[in-house]
Scaffold this motif. Sequence first.
Motif, PDB file in Angstrom:
ATOM      1  N   VAL A  23      53.638  40.081  40.826  1.00 36.58           N
ATOM      2  CA  VAL A  23      53.824  41.344  41.543  1.00 36.58           C
ATOM      3  C   VAL A  23      52.794  42.331  40.993  1.00 36.58           C
ATOM      4  CG1 VAL A  23      55.410  43.235  42.064  1.00 36.58           C
ATOM      5  CG2 VAL A  23      56.287  40.881  41.848  1.00 36.58           C
ATOM      6  N   THR A  24      51.964  42.866  41.894  1.00 36.96           N
ATOM      7  CA  THR A  24      50.887  43.773  41.503  1.00 36.96           C
ATOM      8  C   THR A  24      50.981  45.057  42.314  1.00 36.96           C
ATOM      9  OG1 THR A  24      49.445  41.863  41.098  1.00 36.96           O
ATOM     10  CG2 THR A  24      48.378  44.020  41.276  1.00 36.96           C
ATOM     11  N   GLU A  25      50.861  46.192  41.634  1.00 33.78           N
ATOM     12  CA  GLU A  25      50.711  47.459  42.338  1.00 33.78           C
ATOM     13  C   GLU A  25      49.219  47.720  42.512  1.00 33.78           C
ATOM     14  OE1 GLU A  25      52.440  51.799  41.698  1.00 33.78           O
ATOM     15  OE2 GLU A  25      50.617  51.441  40.517  1.00 33.78           O
ATOM     16  N   TRP A  26      48.812  47.972  43.761  1.00 33.19           N
ATOM     17  CA  TRP A  26      47.431  48.375  44.060  1.00 33.19           C
ATOM     18  C   TRP A  26      47.439  49.851  44.406  1.00 33.19           C
ATOM     19  CZ3 TRP A  26      43.150  45.876  42.986  1.00 33.19           C
ATOM     20  CH2 TRP A  26      43.258  44.516  42.701  1.00 33.19           C
ATOM     21  N   ARG A  27      46.677  50.649  43.653  1.00 34.38           N
ATOM     22  CA  ARG A  27      46.636  52.100  43.833  1.00 34.38           C
ATOM     23  C   ARG A  27      45.222  52.518  44.229  1.00 34.38           C
ATOM     24  NH1 ARG A  27      50.043  55.961  43.514  1.00 34.38           N
ATOM     25  NH2 ARG A  27      51.606  54.511  42.721  1.00 34.38           N
ATOM     26  N   PHE A  28      45.158  53.323  45.300  1.00 29.30           N
ATOM     27  CA  PHE A  28      43.918  53.840  45.852  1.00 29.30           C
ATOM     28  C   PHE A  28      43.945  55.352  45.671  1.00 29.30           C
ATOM     29  CE2 PHE A  28      45.247  50.027  47.905  1.00 29.30           C
ATOM     30  CZ  PHE A  28      44.108  49.311  48.214  1.00 29.30           C
ATOM     31  N   PHE A  29      43.069  55.891  44.846  1.00 29.96           N
ATOM     32  CA  PHE A  29      43.146  57.297  44.456  1.00 29.96           C
ATOM     33  C   PHE A  29      42.559  58.244  45.501  1.00 29.96           C
ATOM     34  CE2 PHE A  29      43.321  54.751  40.632  1.00 29.96           C
ATOM     35  CZ  PHE A  29      44.484  55.230  40.070  1.00 29.96           C
ATOM     36  N   LYS A  30      41.583  57.768  46.264  1.00 22.50           N
ATOM     37  CA  LYS A  30      40.965  58.625  47.274  1.00 22.50           C
ATOM     38  C   LYS A  30      40.516  57.778  48.466  1.00 22.50           C
ATOM     39  CE  LYS A  30      36.376  58.568  45.106  1.00 22.50           C
ATOM     40  NZ  LYS A  30      36.586  57.307  44.451  1.00 22.50           N
ATOM     41  N   ARG A  31      40.205  58.433  49.555  1.00 25.48           N
ATOM     42  CA  ARG A  31      39.719  57.757  50.759  1.00 25.48           C
ATOM     43  C   ARG A  31      38.502  56.902  50.395  1.00 25.48           C
ATOM     44  NH1 ARG A  31      40.432  58.303  56.190  1.00 25.48           N
ATOM     45  NH2 ARG A  31      38.744  57.448  57.447  1.00 25.48           N
ATOM     46  N   GLY A  32      38.491  55.683  50.893  1.00 25.21           N
ATOM     47  CA  GLY A  32      37.369  54.785  50.652  1.00 25.21           C
ATOM     48  C   GLY A  32      37.538  53.890  49.443  1.00 25.21           C
ATOM     49  N   ASP A  33      38.462  54.221  48.523  1.00 24.46           N
ATOM     50  CA  ASP A  33      38.711  53.296  47.417  1.00 24.46           C
ATOM     51  C   ASP A  33      39.072  51.944  48.003  1.00 24.46           C
ATOM     52  OD1 ASP A  33      38.190  55.110  45.421  1.00 24.46           O
ATOM     53  OD2 ASP A  33      40.282  55.378  44.808  1.00 24.46           O
ATOM     54  N   ASN A  34      38.639  50.873  47.340  1.00 20.12           N
ATOM     55  CA  ASN A  34      38.835  49.534  47.893  1.00 20.12           C
ATOM     56  C   ASN A  34      39.181  48.514  46.824  1.00 20.12           C
ATOM     57  OD1 ASN A  34      36.145  49.663  46.833  1.00 20.12           O
ATOM     58  ND2 ASN A  34      35.735  47.757  47.909  1.00 20.12           N
ATOM     59  N   THR A  35      39.733  47.389  47.289  1.00 16.23           N
ATOM     60  CA  THR A  35      40.102  46.297  46.384  1.00 16.23           C
ATOM     61  C   THR A  35      38.899  45.481  45.965  1.00 16.23           C
ATOM     62  OG1 THR A  35      40.540  44.818  48.241  1.00 16.23           O
ATOM     63  CG2 THR A  35      42.426  46.045  47.332  1.00 16.23           C
ATOM     64  N   GLY A  36      37.859  45.467  46.779  1.00  9.73           N
ATOM     65  CA  GLY A  36      36.741  44.546  46.589  1.00  9.73           C
ATOM     66  C   GLY A  36      37.001  43.291  47.420  1.00  9.73           C
ATOM     67  N   TRP A  37      35.941  42.625  47.803  1.00 15.23           N
ATOM     68  CA  TRP A  37      36.037  41.429  48.644  1.00 15.23           C
ATOM     69  C   TRP A  37      36.753  40.326  47.873  1.00 15.23           C
ATOM     70  CZ3 TRP A  37      35.564  40.695  53.590  1.00 15.23           C
ATOM     71  CH2 TRP A  37      35.467  39.401  54.073  1.00 15.23           C
ATOM     72  N   HIS A  38      37.745  39.680  48.497  1.00 21.09           N
ATOM     73  CA  HIS A  38      38.500  38.627  47.815  1.00 21.09           C
ATOM     74  C   HIS A  38      39.151  37.683  48.818  1.00 21.09           C
ATOM     75  CE1 HIS A  38      41.347  41.892  48.615  1.00 21.09           C
ATOM     76  NE2 HIS A  38      42.279  40.955  48.681  1.00 21.09           N
ATOM     77  N   ARG A  39      39.551  36.516  48.310  1.00 19.65           N
ATOM     78  CA  ARG A  39      40.273  35.504  49.092  1.00 19.65           C
ATOM     79  C   ARG A  39      41.586  35.210  48.378  1.00 19.65           C
ATOM     80  NH1 ARG A  39      38.026  30.477  51.786  1.00 19.65           N
ATOM     81  NH2 ARG A  39      36.128  31.484  51.104  1.00 19.65           N
ATOM     82  N   HIS A  40      42.681  35.243  49.130  1.00 22.06           N
ATOM     83  CA  HIS A  40      44.004  34.998  48.549  1.00 22.06           C
ATOM     84  C   HIS A  40      44.245  33.504  48.348  1.00 22.06           C
ATOM     85  CE1 HIS A  40      45.824  39.037  48.621  1.00 22.06           C
ATOM     86  NE2 HIS A  40      44.882  39.258  49.515  1.00 22.06           N
TER      87      HIS A  40
END
Length: 102
Positions: A23-40
């Motif tokens: 279980v992971t919390e993903w937090r985006f602080f401002k518009r445009g913040d991103n996870t980065g390209w990834h494959r699940h």
Amino acid sequence: MCSNTPSGSAKGTVLIENDKTRVTEWRFFKRGDNTGWHRHEYDYVVVPLFDGTLEIDNGNGERVRAPMQNGVPYFRELGVEHDVMNGNTFECAFIEIEFLNR
């Protein structure tokens, strides 16, 4: 989360990890913040912690706007490739629950 280490500006914090679930919390602080390209690598569920929009880059040259509703989950199967971005003018977050096949 994925087979590639995300290099985006969103912050991922693992809250729970055992042999069945991560279980992971993903937090985006401002518009445009991103996870980065990834494959699940695993099936997963996302639970938004906000009402608003995420923008999804699926690698086809377009960004898809995905409306989110606080507490309303959605499911995706393993293999999904994308970069997830904050499409809002405010900080937002979601919880990602991965079903590990260990």
